[in-house]
Structures are given as structure tokens and as C-alpha cells.
Design a protein around this motif. Sequence first.
Motif, PDB file in Angstrom:
ATOM      1  N   TYR A  59       0.854  -1.183   0.000  1.00 42.60           N
ATOM      2  CA  TYR A  59       0.000   0.000   0.000  1.00 42.60           C
ATOM      3  C   TYR A  59       0.891   1.235   0.000  1.00 42.60           C
ATOM      4  O   TYR A  59       1.901   1.293   0.705  1.00 42.60           O
ATOM      5  CB  TYR A  59      -0.896   0.018   1.235  1.00 42.60           C
ATOM      6  N   SER A  61       0.647   5.514   0.438  1.00 41.32           N
ATOM      7  CA  SER A  61      -0.232   6.593   0.883  1.00 41.32           C
ATOM      8  C   SER A  61       0.090   7.873   0.115  1.00 41.32           C
ATOM      9  O   SER A  61       0.912   7.866  -0.802  1.00 41.32           O
ATOM     10  CB  SER A  61      -0.075   6.806   2.394  1.00 41.32           C
ATOM     11  N   PHE A  67      -3.580   0.523  -3.474  1.00 44.18           N
ATOM     12  CA  PHE A  67      -3.199  -0.821  -3.069  1.00 44.18           C
ATOM     13  C   PHE A  67      -2.629  -1.544  -4.292  1.00 44.18           C
ATOM     14  O   PHE A  67      -3.021  -1.267  -5.434  1.00 44.18           O
ATOM     15  CB  PHE A  67      -4.410  -1.610  -2.560  1.00 44.18           C
ATOM     16  N   ALA A  95      -7.406   3.211  -3.756  1.00 45.84           N
ATOM     17  CA  ALA A  95      -7.332   3.332  -2.301  1.00 45.84           C
ATOM     18  C   ALA A  95      -8.640   3.887  -1.726  1.00 45.84           C
ATOM     19  O   ALA A  95      -8.865   3.829  -0.516  1.00 45.84           O
ATOM     20  CB  ALA A  95      -6.173   4.239  -1.912  1.00 45.84           C
TER      21      ALA A  95
END
Length: 328
Positions: A59, A61, A67, A95
Motif C-alpha cells: 500500500y 499513501s 493498493f 485506495a
Amino acid sequence: MKTLVLSHKEVLELLPIKECIAVMREALLALADGNAYQPLRTISRPPDAQGVMGLMPAYMSGDRAAFGLKAICVFPGNPAKGLDSHQGAVLLFSAETGELLAMMNASAITAIRTAAVSGVATDLLARVDACNLALIGSGVQARSHLLAMAEVRAINRCRIASRHIEHARNFAEEMRRDFSFALEPVETVEEALEGADLVVTTTTAVEPIVRREWISAGAHLNLVGSSTPNTREVNSETMAAASLFVDRRESTINEAGDYLLAAGDGVIGPDHIRAEIGEVLKGDKPGRTSPQEITLFKSLGIAIEDLFAAEYLHRRAQERKVGLWVEF
């Protein structure tokens, strides 16, 4: 919503090695900054199967959060059939909703991103004047690593050693048209390493093929071929003599045979790992500290690299209107 499907050829077109090196720098920095998450890979090894399957989730951010999952089969017998040993797909998910954004050829992504990460490590750790390359292996990863090494250093000569000299000769003949420097097939690994200040191993060796006494002072090594706990490409003396850098500590101490078997011999331990590449990129940990130091990057290949490559490919495919877009 439409899902993108990218073929092997399309991945190669959209992700040239120079661009991938920049993407891998970004991925390793994100990992070092805590902006990426990945557990250890899961490997399925059926006792009667000819290969294994690995699942590698991750993952990322931030503004481009996503993902990713690489499902990869490794079949050691494939090169004899004219196939890459790595077969599978990289999946990219939203995501925000979890929807499947893309499915991409994993063989192509693995070949490019692995070499690109070695390019990042080499640019950080090899001497600036390093120019004599020893390339051990003549398969898919050897090809992509030759491109990556030429991208980050001004290569004068590359010696190639393979299990069969004919493979080394064919490799040199095939790649010669793309490079201005000499490509020299040689009979043995020892010959290839003589005078080399850059070394790349991309083999399926189970036992060490590189010995400490063959390595020149000041050389940088990228160990790529072994990715399981019970196989290795260099002997324990080499691991002990080198300053060790890795893509991910957790992965190395659980999965890397080059590290684990040397640790089992009692010559190194976790403290022998100087840094992750991302930590060196950030400036948190030192890289090479002297011209005579032997530096070694143990490449395992980690899921965050596949995810960053896939996210980049998804954006590039949208910009260039490449690939097959299907209702899913």
C-alpha cells in the motif's frame, strides 16, 4: 469504471529503464519515510509442483494512494523453454473504493523494476569512476541490468559469464548492437571478476559462484539471483568482507539466502546490515565511506517496487491512451 490491461510489450514501452530508476528512488524513499506499507511475501510451495507462487501485497499513501498485489509464479525450468522464469500479474486497486484499476504483465515489471533498483543502489554506492562490469548470468535479468548499469555509470567493458559459454556468447552478440563498449564472453566467473569494479549476479545458483578472493578492492556488487532462504550466489567470506545494503531489513533477515546462510555460518548478524537503500537516499545512513571499501547490495525485490511501477504505468497509459480498457 474501466480496468486497464497492459501486455508485456506495453509495459516495456511505457517504462524505460531511465524512468523506472527515478520511480524506484521514489518508492524506496516512501518506504524509508513510512509512507508505504508491505508485509512479508507469502510463498506457496506444493511438494509435487514444478514451480512456486508468491503473493506480494503493498500500500502507498499520499496523493496517489493505492493498493497493489503481485501474484507471481516462479518456474526455474522456464528459460529452457524460452520463457521468463517469472510469470504473473501485478494488480492495482483504488485506495478509495478498492476497485480494480489495472492488471499488468508481472514478468515485464519484475525485469525492469529489479534492474532499476540495482541502478539506484549502484548510483549511490559504486565509485564514481567504476567502469568495468562483470555480469554473471545471461537471462532476462542480465539484459535489464546491463541497461541499468549503463544508465548510471560510464561502462568501458563488460565481461559476461554464464553456466554455458554459448549462452554468454549469444548474449554478447545480441546486446552488442545496443552498446558502444566491449562485451566480452568469458569461460568462468573468476575471469569475469578480474579487475571488475561493478559486479552483477543474476543466476539461479544454489551454491556460491562468487568467492571473496576474486573480488577487487573498491568493487560494488549487486546480488540479484537468489530470493529464497536456502540459495545464495556468494560465499560467507564475501558477505563478511562487504558493507551490506538491502532493500528491506525485514525481508532480508527472513528471506535472503545470501544473508541467512552466512549468518548461519556465524560470520554476520543483523548489525552487519548497514542500511536500507531508502535510508541512504534520505541521508539518514552513510553509503560508501572509502574508495577501497567493498559495497554489496542484496536485492530481494519487494512489493512496494511493483506497486510504484504499476501506479506510474497506470498514469502513463492514461496519458498516452495505451492498453486495453475493459469493463470489469
